[in-house]
Design a protein around this motif. Structure first.
Motif, mmCIF file in Angstrom:
data_model
loop_
_atom_site.group_PDB
_atom_site.id
_atom_site.type_symbol
_atom_site.label_atom_id
_atom_site.label_comp_id
_atom_site.label_asym_id
_atom_site.label_seq_id
_atom_site.Cartn_x
_atom_site.Cartn_y
_atom_site.Cartn_z
ATOM 1 N N THR A 113 12.682 -58.550 -6.004
ATOM 2 C CA THR A 113 13.383 -57.755 -5.013
ATOM 3 C C THR A 113 12.892 -58.030 -3.601
ATOM 4 O OG1 THR A 113 11.870 -55.870 -4.991
ATOM 5 C CG2 THR A 113 13.515 -55.931 -6.759
ATOM 6 N N LEU A 114 13.675 -57.567 -2.648
ATOM 7 C CA LEU A 114 13.309 -57.710 -1.246
ATOM 8 C C LEU A 114 12.359 -56.609 -0.813
ATOM 9 C CD1 LEU A 114 13.789 -59.212 1.440
ATOM 10 C CD2 LEU A 114 15.779 -57.739 1.806
ATOM 11 N N TYR A 115 12.513 -55.421 -1.409
ATOM 12 C CA TYR A 115 11.780 -54.259 -0.932
ATOM 13 C C TYR A 115 10.658 -53.790 -1.852
ATOM 14 C CZ TYR A 115 15.794 -53.950 2.171
ATOM 15 O OH TYR A 115 16.759 -54.232 3.099
ATOM 16 N N ALA A 147 19.141 -56.997 -7.443
ATOM 17 C CA ALA A 147 17.904 -56.613 -8.121
ATOM 18 C C ALA A 147 17.346 -55.322 -7.530
ATOM 19 C CB ALA A 147 16.878 -57.740 -8.019
ATOM 20 N N ASP A 148 17.364 -55.214 -6.201
ATOM 21 C CA ASP A 148 16.908 -53.987 -5.556
ATOM 22 C C ASP A 148 17.765 -52.797 -5.972
ATOM 23 O OD1 ASP A 148 14.646 -54.210 -3.560
ATOM 24 O OD2 ASP A 148 15.829 -55.917 -2.926
ATOM 25 N N ALA A 149 19.087 -52.972 -5.975
ATOM 26 C CA ALA A 149 19.979 -51.875 -6.325
ATOM 27 C C ALA A 149 19.780 -51.437 -7.774
ATOM 28 C CB ALA A 149 21.431 -52.290 -6.097
ATOM 29 N N SER A 208 17.073 -50.553 -0.470
ATOM 30 C CA SER A 208 15.698 -50.210 -0.796
ATOM 31 C C SER A 208 15.636 -48.972 -1.684
ATOM 32 C CB SER A 208 14.895 -50.018 0.480
ATOM 33 O OG SER A 208 15.562 -49.148 1.348
ATOM 34 N N LEU A 209 14.448 -48.697 -2.175
ATOM 35 C CA LEU A 209 14.250 -47.722 -3.242
ATOM 36 C C LEU A 209 14.726 -46.318 -2.900
ATOM 37 C CD1 LEU A 209 13.140 -47.278 -6.054
ATOM 38 C CD2 LEU A 209 10.865 -46.993 -5.069
ATOM 39 N N ASP A 210 14.329 -45.792 -1.722
ATOM 40 C CA ASP A 210 14.743 -44.427 -1.449
ATOM 41 C C ASP A 210 16.185 -44.344 -0.971
ATOM 42 O OD1 ASP A 210 14.068 -45.546 0.977
ATOM 43 O OD2 ASP A 210 12.908 -43.854 1.710
#
Length: 552
Positions: A229-231, A295-297, A360-362
């Protein structure tokens, strides 16, 4: 439809944003160990290592193999009633081909009859790997039991997994060669959902002569992939194996799927698939087919599902075991993300230059929490209730970030600190003192409901921070906070875990579509009383935290 942040300019900021958004992780080093190998000492590829085939080359190999399938069947000694159907071809670096076949007998699929033929570059046969060594032969192709009996047995088996289906999706005649002597059988499939919300695709094999159940297996398979992931760094992703292709489809969490809109702004998009179950590169890309954003999503959806399940016992956004879906690469340079009830989905833009996806995660936690709010209190998206709606997503998005405990994106009370929409590295929101973003409200006033909901949310965000962590200066996970109070009082926090329970209980039990800040105070006091007692420290802390933001 709830956008990630408000879009109107302030004089104090080049880009005005107040949001619920995620965290951006550095992409890390782009060099690998192999980059340090000198040109003269490059490693020689292993002869048996598979080569990468273009789609056209793979298609040609499969067509050639299928054209010679009858000859191959004779060469490896199959009977006159047996035929081969090519499933896949793998080519090694030295030119060796490994051709995978399914088998039929008298036109019926042979389950457990698959095999692989190995052929050298020269065309010389190098052997056959068979799923069964048994000779495929049955005395009769006429069943002694009806298909209806096989279907009834399959439905009964599915019910033990929690499926509510009362009928099978159909039965077909097959040859079962998966164990022992090959026999004529029925394969029956029952769909629906299992009791944990996982899609059901139960395959039951029944002996067509005796009615005995020979085998059953779940057609919905989970696999563990790697998301670069990016984040959030390198993470594990639950994926689905369909044939020889992996899908970004999490059947263990309500069937969440991640789709590629490829710059479109409508439709569902195309489900992300992959050959090696490694998704993304960990680096930003402007490509409309980039897997990193996906992937992040997918990771964000996975962690959000687990947060709600583990923290509140909630099974999905609607608490019905059914997952939403995610769409990435929305539009071109779209600097936003949003939840949409009508499609029951999350949507993410790629940000400035299509290289800053808002995945991103949040952000994921924030967006799916809009769905939770919609399916519980249904807070109207305007005025003070709209501020509470946005704050709820900020609160639970923060909860997701702490829950994930990801070393690359540690939990904090900064919202959107890594997306860098402002362009200066500053967060979009500060829960300890919301006014630091230049527009959000620290405390309630009679005009706070006139603000954009992304800014009026500051009152509830500030309340939650005070309830969880207390007033004054504090350092958490390397971030220093200093939260003031409206009345100059000192508030002692009760911890994030209890604060989350109180907010969730209030949202799901005591808030309504028109709840304003005064009513939110009553709702959270009711929640604290129900959870911990009306004379408890927690109840008193709720009252003190509301007073600290001028809600009395």
């Amino acid at each position: 439809m709830s956008p990630l942040y408000a879009r109107h300019k302030r004089t104090t900021l080049a880009v005005a944003t107040a949001v619920a958004a995620g965290a951006l992780l550095s992409t890390g080093l782009t060099t690998s160990a192999s980059a340090h190998t000198s040109a003269g000492t490059a490693a020689k590829p292993l002869a048996a290592a598979p080569t990468t085939l273009s789609a056209a080359a793979r298609t040609t190999l499969i067509k050639n193999a299928q054209a010679d399938a009858a000859g191959t069947a004779r060469r490896i000694g199959l009977g006159a009633k047996e035929k081969l159907v090519v499933k896949d071809v793998v080519k090694d670096a030295d030119g060796t081909l490994h051709t995978r076949y399914e088998r039929t007998y008298a036109g019926l699929p042979v389950l457990g009859g698959d095999l692989i033929v190995h052929t050298a570059k020269s065309g010389k046969a190098e052997g056959v790997t068979k799923a069964t060594k048994a000779t495929i032969r049955v005395a009769s192709l006429k069943p002694q039991i009806t298909a209806a009996k096989a279907e009834k047995q399959a439905v009964s088996a599915a019910k033990t997994l929690g499926s509510a289906k009362t009928a099978a999706d159909g039965a077909r005649k097959v040859i079962w060669a998966g164990s022992g002597k090959p026999v004529l059988a029925y394969e029956t499939v029952v769909g629906g959902f299992q009791d944990d919300g996982t899609p059901n695709q139960l395959h039951v094999i029944t002996d067509a002569a005796t009615g005995k159940k020979l085998f059953e297996y779940q057609g919905v398979e989970n696999a563990t992939g790697t998301g670069k992931t990016l984040y959030s760094g390198s993470v594990s992703l639950t994926t689905n194996l369909s044939g020889s292709t992996y899908q970004l489809y999490d059947t263990s969490r309500g069937g969440h799927k991640t789709y590629n809109l490829a710059r479109r702004t409508s439709g569902t998009g195309t489900l992300f698939t992959d050959a090696d179950n490694v998704w993304g590169t960990g680096a930003a890309s402007s490509s409309s087919t980039d897997q990193t954003a996906a992937a992040d999503a997918a990771y964000g959806a996975q962690e959000t599902w687990d947060f709600y399940k583990s923290t509140f016992g909630r099974s999905g956004i609607k608490n019905n075991g059914v997952g939403a879906y995610s769409r990435v690469h929305y539009g071109s340079s779209y600097v936003n993300a949003f939840w949409d009830d009508s499609c029951f989905c999350m949507t993410y833009g790629d940000g400035s230059g299509n290289t800053h996806p808002l995945t991103s995660l949040d952000v994921a936690g924030h967006e799916m929490s809009h769905g939770v709010t919609s399916n519980t209190a249904g807070l109207n998206y305007s005025g003070e209730s709209g501020g509470l709606n946005e704050a709820t997503s900020d609160i639970f998005g923060t909860g997701v970030e702490f829950f994930a405990n990801n070393a690359a994106d540690k939990g904090d009370y900064l919202i959107g600190e890594e997306i860098d929409i402002n362009g200066d590295g500053s967060p979009l929101r500060y829960m300890d003192k919301p006014s630091k973003d230049g527009g959000s409200a620290d405390n309630w006033s009679s005009t706070v409901g006139n603000k954009d909901v992304h800014y009026s949310s500051g009152v509830a965000n500030h309340f939650f921070y005070l309830l969880a962590e207390g007033s004054g200066s504090k350092t958490i996970n390397g971030v220093t906070y200093n939260s003031p109070t409206y009345n100059g009082s000192t508030v002692t926090g009760i911890g994030r875990a209890k604060a989350l329970q109180i907010w969730y209980k209030a949202l799901t039990t005591y808030m309504t579509s028109t709840t304003n800040y005064k009513a939110a105070r009553t709702a959270t006091l009711n929640a604290a009383s129900a959870l911990y007692g009306s004379t408890s420290t927690e109840y008193k802390a709720v009252a003190a935290a509301w007073a600290g933001v001028n809600v009395n």
